[in-house]
Design a protein around this motif. Structure first.
Motif, mmCIF file in Angstrom:
data_model
loop_
_atom_site.group_PDB
_atom_site.id
_atom_site.type_symbol
_atom_site.label_atom_id
_atom_site.label_comp_id
_atom_site.label_asym_id
_atom_site.label_seq_id
_atom_site.Cartn_x
_atom_site.Cartn_y
_atom_site.Cartn_z
ATOM 1 N N HIS A 136 -6.589 -4.880 12.385
ATOM 2 C CA HIS A 136 -5.727 -4.038 11.534
ATOM 3 C C HIS A 136 -5.197 -4.896 10.389
ATOM 4 C CE1 HIS A 136 -5.775 -0.763 14.461
ATOM 5 N NE2 HIS A 136 -5.582 -1.670 15.386
ATOM 6 N N ILE A 165 1.782 4.115 1.354
ATOM 7 C CA ILE A 165 1.683 4.914 2.577
ATOM 8 C C ILE A 165 3.024 5.607 2.775
ATOM 9 C CG2 ILE A 165 1.329 4.827 5.071
ATOM 10 C CD1 ILE A 165 -0.233 2.205 4.603
ATOM 11 N N ASN A 195 2.568 -2.954 5.268
ATOM 12 C CA ASN A 195 1.970 -2.653 3.968
ATOM 13 C C ASN A 195 2.742 -1.544 3.259
ATOM 14 O OD1 ASN A 195 -0.743 -3.263 5.880
ATOM 15 N ND2 ASN A 195 -0.668 -4.356 3.932
ATOM 16 N N ASP A 237 -4.879 -4.092 7.266
ATOM 17 C CA ASP A 237 -4.036 -3.346 6.324
ATOM 18 C C ASP A 237 -3.769 -1.959 6.892
ATOM 19 O OD1 ASP A 237 -6.448 -2.043 6.022
ATOM 20 O OD2 ASP A 237 -6.833 -2.806 4.014
ATOM 21 N N GLY A 238 -3.143 -1.107 6.070
ATOM 22 C CA GLY A 238 -2.806 0.232 6.535
ATOM 23 C C GLY A 238 -1.694 0.250 7.569
ATOM 24 N N THR A 239 -0.842 -0.774 7.559
ATOM 25 C CA THR A 239 0.226 -0.895 8.556
ATOM 26 C C THR A 239 1.587 -0.517 7.966
ATOM 27 O OG1 THR A 239 0.824 -3.193 8.061
ATOM 28 C CG2 THR A 239 -1.067 -2.841 9.522
ATOM 29 N N LEU A 293 0.355 4.560 13.558
ATOM 30 C CA LEU A 293 0.647 3.567 12.524
ATOM 31 C C LEU A 293 0.968 2.225 13.178
ATOM 32 C CD1 LEU A 293 1.083 2.973 9.490
ATOM 33 C CD2 LEU A 293 3.499 3.588 9.825
ATOM 34 N N GLN A 332 0.844 -1.182 0.000
ATOM 35 C CA GLN A 332 0.000 0.000 0.000
ATOM 36 C C GLN A 332 0.888 1.244 0.000
ATOM 37 O OE1 GLN A 332 -2.385 -1.252 3.547
ATOM 38 N NE2 GLN A 332 -4.128 -0.646 2.275
#
Length: 338
Positions: free
Chosen positions: A118, A90, A125, A120-122, A110, A88
């Protein structure tokens, strides 16, 4: 005899079973596990506790409840999680990067790696998008390259390995806790109260709390944990202090639990500092506003040092307080005794 409803029944991910006369009186979890082989009994019990099993208008949360003949039982099973985290885009604050490792200044909020709640968005990722496939696999599918962690709401420095040899070399240093090498992990923490002594050591083993499994507690049968602390600044008018905490071990919530055990929990820590919540109301307007906008424990991983896994060179990194903690510090310094 029970009957599973064929495909086309309620919706994708929703499974339905009709109980026959011979099924009456059987435990629901055992009954469903026998008719739905793709779901284990433990998984079905967890789904029931989450309210995902129903019969008509009733939600069934007790796995030991008994089956009624002729009743239709519906299980809303969520789709399986992907086998590996997805890349992702980020943004990352990269402090240093080479072919062997990457040092990140992690922002508060984060999560480091995918886990329950959680997916995703880690950080993992983000690293997959930034590094591609050049991350160590030692940590497993869900934690590629991850040598050590920071809590979701703790900001600061982390090192991530790009290949297995680097991962093993860095992990050995973290396991040694700096006893024979240059590993340094130092944090800045804003705590409630004014410590009597300028510095000290907390040597107290940590483990899961028996009362609340989501919390860590000091336990005689816990894992060895040592924190060295030193007062850097005292805010007398606000009954608060800025301390440096140097880890000799790296346990979950170590600084938060150890400082709370001294009667100096971290400011903003809703889990281990709840007993000091009323102190916030005694702050002046500026400090109270800064603390309320913080919305996290006031903890920052400010210093990270280690030997480079390939060259052996001693590396030392420092991270300034992020904006929210800098604002809290300024507000506390602005207040003077009447």
């Amino acid at each position: 005899m029970s009957q599973s409803v064929p495909e086309g029944s309620p919706a994708p991910g929703v499974l339905s079973v009709v109980a026959g006369p011979d099924d009456a009186g059987e435990r629901i979890d055992r009954f469903l596990a026998a008719r739905l082989p793709d779901l284990s009994r433990a998984r079905l019990q967890a789904l029931m506790r989450q309210g995902a099993v129903s019969a008509g208008a009733r939600t069934l949360e007790d796995p030991s409840a008994r089956v009624n003949a002729g009743e239709t039982y519906v299980v809303a099973a969520p789709p399986p999680a992907p086998a590996a985290p997805q890349a992702q885009a980020i943004a990352l604050d990269v402090v240093l990067e080479d072919d062997h490792l990457i040092v990140i200044d992690k922002p508060a909020g984060l999560v480091v790696h995918p886990a329950a709640g959680h997916a995703d968005g880690t950080l993992v990722n983000a690293l997959l998008a930034h590094c591609g496939t050049s991350l160590s696999g030692v940590g497993g599918v869900a934690r590629p390259g991850i040598v050590h962690r920071l809590d979701k709401d703790t900001s600061g420095l982390m090192v991530v390995a790009k290949h297995d040899l680097a991962h093993r070399a860095l992990s050995a240093q973290f396991a040694d806790h700096g006893r024979t090498g240059p590993l340094v992990r130092s944090y800045r923490a804003f705590v409630w109260g004014l410590p009597r002594h300028p510095r000290g050591v907390v040597d107290a083993p940590l483990g899961r709390s028996e009362r609340n499994r989501e919390k860590i507690a000091i336990r005689s049968d816990g894992r060895f944990a040592v924190t060295h602390w030193e007062t850097l600044e005292r805010f007398e008018a606000s009954d608060a202090s800025l301390v440096e905490c140097r880890l000799e071990t790296g346990r979950t919530h170590q600084i938060r639990v150890h400082m709370a055990s001294l009667g100096h929990p971290l400011m903003g820590d809703a889990v281990y500092g709840a007993s000091h919540r009323t102190k916030a109301s005694k702050l002046d307007d500026g400090a109270r506003a800064a603390l309320e906008s913080l919305d996290r424990q006031a903890l920052h991983a400010a210093v990270l040092g280690f030997a480079h896994p390939a060259t052996g060179e001693t590396l030392l990194f420092e991270s300034a307080l992020p904006g929210d903690l800098a604002a809290l510090a300024a507000a506390l310094r602005a207040r003077r005794d009447p």
